[in-house]
Design an enzyme around this catalytic site. Structure first.
Site, PDB file in Angstrom:
ATOM      1  N   ASP A   1       0.814  -1.216   0.000  1.00 16.77           N
ATOM      2  CA  ASP A   1       0.000   0.000   0.000  1.00 16.77           C
ATOM      3  C   ASP A   1       0.845   1.262   0.000  1.00 16.77           C
ATOM      4  O   ASP A   1       0.358   2.346   0.206  1.00 16.77           O
ATOM      5  CB  ASP A   1      -0.948   0.017   1.205  1.00 16.77           C
ATOM      6  CG  ASP A   1      -0.202  -0.086   2.512  1.00 16.77           C
ATOM      7  OD1 ASP A   1       1.037  -0.099   2.493  1.00 16.77           O
ATOM      8  OD2 ASP A   1      -0.871  -0.159   3.561  1.00 16.77           O
TER       9      ASP A   1
ATOM     10  N   MET B   1       5.118  10.095  12.123  1.00 23.41           N
ATOM     11  CA  MET B   1       3.898  10.764  11.622  1.00 23.41           C
ATOM     12  C   MET B   1       3.621  12.072  12.363  1.00 23.41           C
ATOM     13  O   MET B   1       2.459  12.397  12.621  1.00 23.41           O
ATOM     14  CB  MET B   1       2.665   9.841  11.768  1.00 23.41           C
ATOM     15  CG  MET B   1       2.813   8.501  11.096  1.00 23.41           C
ATOM     16  SD  MET B   1       1.462   7.374  11.470  1.00 23.41           S
ATOM     17  CE  MET B   1       1.864   6.817  13.121  1.00 23.41           C
TER      18      MET B   1
ATOM     19  N   LYS C   1      -3.783   4.595  -1.992  1.00 17.96           N
ATOM     20  CA  LYS C   1      -4.741   5.566  -2.525  1.00 17.96           C
ATOM     21  C   LYS C   1      -4.855   5.494  -4.042  1.00 17.96           C
ATOM     22  O   LYS C   1      -5.929   5.607  -4.600  1.00 17.96           O
ATOM     23  CB  LYS C   1      -4.312   6.980  -2.119  1.00 17.96           C
ATOM     24  CG  LYS C   1      -4.782   7.310  -0.726  1.00 17.96           C
ATOM     25  CD  LYS C   1      -4.390   8.723  -0.349  1.00 17.96           C
ATOM     26  CE  LYS C   1      -4.699   8.948   1.122  1.00 17.96           C
ATOM     27  NZ  LYS C   1      -3.897  10.002   1.702  1.00 17.96           N
TER      28      LYS C   1
HETATM   29  N1  SAH Z   1       6.070   0.826   9.954  1.00 16.12           N
HETATM   30  C1  SAH Z   1       6.835   1.984   9.625  1.00 16.12           C
HETATM   31  C2  SAH Z   1       6.179   3.255  10.101  1.00 16.12           C
HETATM   32  C3  SAH Z   1       4.875   3.561   9.428  1.00 16.12           C
HETATM   33  S1  SAH Z   1       4.127   5.024   9.988  1.00 16.12           S
HETATM   34  C4  SAH Z   1       8.246   1.834  10.223  1.00 16.12           C
HETATM   35  O1  SAH Z   1       8.487   0.917  10.991  1.00 16.12           O
HETATM   36  O2  SAH Z   1       9.106   2.624   9.864  1.00 16.12           O
HETATM   37  C5  SAH Z   1       4.654   6.191   8.778  1.00 16.12           C
HETATM   38  C6  SAH Z   1       5.652   7.136   9.357  1.00 16.12           C
HETATM   39  O3  SAH Z   1       6.910   6.508   9.425  1.00 16.12           O
HETATM   40  C7  SAH Z   1       5.899   8.382   8.552  1.00 16.12           C
HETATM   41  O4  SAH Z   1       4.935   9.369   8.817  1.00 16.12           O
HETATM   42  C8  SAH Z   1       7.253   8.804   9.047  1.00 16.12           C
HETATM   43  O5  SAH Z   1       7.173   9.426  10.303  1.00 16.12           O
HETATM   44  C9  SAH Z   1       7.912   7.460   9.258  1.00 16.12           C
HETATM   45  N2  SAH Z   1       8.738   7.054   8.106  1.00 16.12           N
HETATM   46  C10 SAH Z   1       8.555   5.983   7.315  1.00 16.12           C
HETATM   47  N3  SAH Z   1       9.573   5.889   6.425  1.00 16.12           N
HETATM   48  C11 SAH Z   1      10.404   6.916   6.678  1.00 16.12           C
HETATM   49  C12 SAH Z   1      11.637   7.344   6.132  1.00 16.12           C
HETATM   50  N4  SAH Z   1      12.223   6.692   5.118  1.00 16.12           N
HETATM   51  N5  SAH Z   1      12.237   8.440   6.645  1.00 16.12           N
HETATM   52  C13 SAH Z   1      11.677   9.108   7.674  1.00 16.12           C
HETATM   53  N6  SAH Z   1      10.501   8.745   8.228  1.00 16.12           N
HETATM   54  C14 SAH Z   1       9.886   7.661   7.748  1.00 16.12           C
END
Ligand code: SAH
Length: 520
Positions: free
Chosen positions: A41, A180, A63
């Protein structure tokens, strides 16, 4: 090479890590290679998608493609349905970072559990750790941080009963890592300072961590909101609050790479691009592949059979390119033969990459001339005593320069040219998007590795510009990297002067020269 693990049918909740394909786990890679159904997704990088079993059904539940956002309940239901209807399939539910860290993987696991479907989880490298590490921030550090917390920054600040214990976080945890949280940053700052976190406490934001687009911002609780606004610093980003941010300058490595922040386009045949792609990525660049050339074998089987029968009459077989080697030996296999058919003939190779491909086919070249051009091979063959009465065969592309055969023929050598492949212009449907990126100034360099990549590139993109002049005006603004004098000459015929020309006719050298150019 990775040994394929034998994956059992079932559902796997798999973390893909934060973006850098090198941070994918071996188990995740193996599952992608063997999966029958992939459900994802978010936008997975092309490189990671490159591992996916080409025969797998790909289901995108983000989306794009849906008129509205598909709900979590619908995704849960979809996974249950897929598993029920396809009991023999390996189903991979791919998620960014780690599936259980703000990834709603637990909810999907519960739905599967309730439906009586067994599943496994493959943890991934979570962005809260990796994005910080790539920015030079260790989550814990002796003397600076003995505890850390992962916190959702997404919680509605007007919610009456917050799930987050702000007072405890502000006072009791050293490193605070928010996911987030960019939109909600003012509330995060307000809550932390309200409960006593000092205004000069360091804060860092890291966006697109571990990806070539990674950017970071360092500030403190007092100023961070204004600075994020001023720089228009956007999600997705990790926010880190704590003393460990002070280590960033000393420990930063990713953002210091020589090509970090640069976008480099490579105009090669797709099948050949990966080596250069990898080298540029390692140097920190964002790489766009603009293929321009498609290679099609055109070897005549009867001609090859005839050649094999009369191979004893020839003294030398010359390969002028990697593609020539690959298409020739593939053709040999197709007629049921292998490298033993060449046991009596000497083999010459233009260039070290061509020689490496010969080695892969079990042939150690007898001659690799110093100069990586047809002229160099001609000279070297003559030095080896090739002359009148000798028969030489050249395996090469259709419609290429005649220097070698004409030069040999002038010395009385009988030359047989075997056309083993041909090239076609092929932009892989990205020419429009590429021209737009060029106009928007999003590309810093374009590399050309042969005259035909130049010809095809111009042919493919010129219609996206008002005039040739307009196209040139954009190209002049960037670094045009040419692999050698012949490619440069072809660029000149279009009125384009190469910014750099590789000192040696190799991809390694071209990459090194691009790095030196941007270092300056
Ligand atoms: N499961 C994911 C998180 C999902 S929530 C994990 O473990 O990383 C989505 C949030 O993750 C985004 O809003 C951001 O805050 C963070 N995020 C995901 N990938 C990122 C990246 N490459 N660099 C910085 N923040 C990231």
């Amino acid at each position: 090479m990775l040994n394929k693990l034998n994956q059992h049918p079932g559902v796997y909740l798999v973390g893909s890590g934060p973006g850098d394909p090198g941070l994918l786990t071996i188990k995740a890679q193996s599952l992608l290679e063997s999966c029958d159904i992939l459900v994802h997704d978010f936008l997975v990088s092309d490189q990671i998608m490159g591992y996916v079993n080409p025969a797998a059904d790909e289901i995108y539940v983000g989306k794009k493609g849906f008129t509205r956002h598909i709900t979590q309940d619908e995704i849960n239901e979809l996974l249950v349905q897929l598993a029920t209807k396809n009991p023999e399939a390996v189903i991979v539910r791919l998620k960014g970072g780690d599936p259980y860290v703000f990834g709603r993987g637990g909810e999907e696991g519960l739905a599967l559990h309730e439906a009586g479907i067994s599943f496994e989880v493959v943890p991934g490298v979570t962005s809260g750790i990796a994005a910080l590490a790539y920015a030079g921030i260790p989550a814990t550090h002796r003397g600076l941080a003995a505890s850390m917390a992962f916190i959702t920054g997404h919680e509605d600040p007007t919610k009456p009963n917050s799930q987050i214990n702000w007072e405890y976080l502000a006072k009791g945890v050293d490193t605070l890592i928010f996911y987030m949280g960019v939109k909600n940053l003012p509330n995060i700052v307000e809550n932390l300072t309200k409960y006593g976190r000092p205004l000069d406490e360091p804060v860092a934001l890291v966006r697109w961590g571990t990806n070539p687009e990674q950017e970071s911002l360092v500030s403190d609780l007092e100023h961070v909101v204004k600075e994020v606004e001023a720089r228009d610093f956007k999600a997705p980003a990790i926010i880190c609050v704590g003393k460990v941010v002070e280590l960033k300058e000393a420990l930063s490595f990713f953002e210091n790479k020589p090509l970090h922040g640069k976008t480099i386009a490579i105009t090669r045949a797709r099948a050949q691009a990966s080596n250069m792609h990898t080298q540029l990525l390692e140097a920190g660049a964002k790489v766009i592949e603009f293929p321009t050339i498609k290679i099609e074998p055109c070897l005549d089987h009867d001609e090859l059979i005839d050649f094999c029968e009369h191979v004893g009459e020839y003294s030398w077989l010359v390969f002028t390119s990697v593609n020539g080697v690959d298409t020739f030996f593939d053709g040999l296999l197709e007629i049921g033969k292998d490298s033993r058919a060449l046991s009596s003939i000497k083999v010459a190779s233009i260039g070290s990459a061509t020689a490496e491909h010969l080695l892969d086919r079990g042939i150690v070249p007898d001659l690799i001339p110093d100069e990586y051009k047809a002229e160099g091979v001609l000279e070297a063959l003559l030095e080896r005593g090739v002359g009148a009465g000798d028969k030489v065969v050249i395996a090469r592309a259709k419609k290429t320069r005649q220097v070698l055969n004409e030069g040999l023929e002038a010395k009385g050598v009988e030359v047989k040219v075997m056309e083993v492949y041909e090239t076609h212009a092929d932009g892989g449907d990205i020419q429009e998007a590429f021209a737009e990126a060029l106009k928007a100034g999003e590309i810093d360099a374009i590399s050309f590795s042969s005259s035909s990549t130049v010809d095809n590139f111009i042919k493919l993109i010129k219609d996206s510009f008002e005039s040739e002049e307009e196209m040139k005006s954009y190209l002049e603004k960037l670094c045009i990297a040419s692999i050698g004098p012949i490619t440069s000459k072809t660029l000149n015929t279009y009125g384009i002067a190469p910014t750099i020309e590789a000192e040696e006719f190799t991809i390694n050298c071209l990459v090194q020269d691009i790095i030196s150019y941007f270092k300056k």
